[in-house]
Write an enzyme that holds these catalytic residues in place. Structure first.
Site, mmCIF file in Angstrom:
data_model
loop_
_atom_site.group_PDB
_atom_site.id
_atom_site.type_symbol
_atom_site.label_atom_id
_atom_site.label_comp_id
_atom_site.label_asym_id
_atom_site.label_seq_id
_atom_site.Cartn_x
_atom_site.Cartn_y
_atom_site.Cartn_z
ATOM 1 N N HIS A 1 6.825 -6.150 -5.935
ATOM 2 C CA HIS A 1 5.748 -5.317 -6.458
ATOM 3 C C HIS A 1 5.405 -5.661 -7.914
ATOM 4 C CE1 HIS A 1 3.903 -1.658 -8.133
ATOM 5 N NE2 HIS A 1 3.501 -1.396 -6.907
ATOM 6 N N ASP A 2 4.226 -6.245 -8.112
ATOM 7 C CA ASP A 2 3.634 -6.424 -9.448
ATOM 8 C C ASP A 2 4.512 -7.195 -10.428
ATOM 9 O OD1 ASP A 2 1.615 -4.931 -8.366
ATOM 10 O OD2 ASP A 2 1.629 -3.366 -9.888
ATOM 11 N N LYS B 1 -3.907 -5.789 -5.391
ATOM 12 C CA LYS B 1 -3.583 -4.382 -5.592
ATOM 13 C C LYS B 1 -4.497 -3.755 -6.632
ATOM 14 C CE LYS B 1 0.503 -1.612 -6.711
ATOM 15 N NZ LYS B 1 0.301 -1.434 -8.157
#
Length: 215
Positions: free
Chosen positions: A36-37, A122
């Site tokens: 995630h990110d 995202k």
């Protein structure tokens, strides 16, 4: 607008974790890994020579390698640079204009994806909002999600909550996530353990996946 520097802090130890309310077991045929990110824009806020960043990156790398060895899908989220105001929306009221196209968007070198890994663009805190993540998991026959990355109390925790609300079992990894502070990190882990998922340290994840692959 750059993320302000984040002070170093030791990652939570297993002894500090809230007891999980549920005890789901990872299954190599059911799970996918979410990175995630882990973009340079976000990781630049940390001192990468010390915790949490040093261990965060290494633990994600270890989990990713086990996943690749067992045919478990590896999914990266990444925010785009130079977002149009109509896309950025009220996120700008909290965080400004965000990433600039180019280096900011890149995944940190130690975790660079390969040609098989899946990329999800995202737009909001949760990896499920305005994306096809749920559809991707369904297409791959996956109903468990291993959550790693930053930031624990924002995108990671909210992705775990939304996975839960989509009947996808989230596993948030205590020492393969990091946050603005130790207190916020522990708070996010506490919430997930009590309300929407299972919290595990990296070594437990690796052991579970190896045992399942050998079964």
């Amino acid at each position: 607008m750059a993320i302000p520097p984040i002070d170093a802090y030791p990652l939570p130890s297993p002894a500090e974790l809230t007891a999980n309310r549920v005890h789901w077991r990872l299954d190599t045929t059911r799970c996918a890994l979410l990175v995630h990110d882990m973009q340079k824009y976000f990781i630049d806020a940390f001192d990468r020579t010390t915790e949490p960043a040093s261990a965060l990156i290494e633990n994600i790398r270890l989990i990713r390698e086990i996943c690749r060895q067992n045919g478990i899908p590896v999914i990266y989220t990444a925010q785009p640079g130079n977002q149009h105001p109509s896309r950025r929306g009220i996120l700008a009221d909290f965080w400004g204009t965000g990433l600039v196209s180019g280096r900011d968007e890149e995944i940190v070198d130690d975790l660079a994806p390969n040609e098989v890994d899946i990329f999800v663009t995202k737009w909001r805190y949760s990896a499920f909002q305005r994306t096809d993540l749920a559809q991707l998991l369904n297409r791959h026959g996956r109903d468990q999600l291993i959550i790693t990355g930053v930031y624990a109390h924002m995108g990671c925790m909210l992705s775990a909550a939304e996975a839960f609300m989509n009947d996808i079992e989230p596993f948030m990894i205590s020492d393969a996530t990091a946050d603005f502070s130790r207190a916020e990190h522990l708070g996010a882990l506490d919430y997930v353990a009590k309300r929407c998922g299972t919290v595990l340290p990296t070594d437990r994840v690796i052991t579970s996946l190896i045992e399942r692959s050998a079964a």
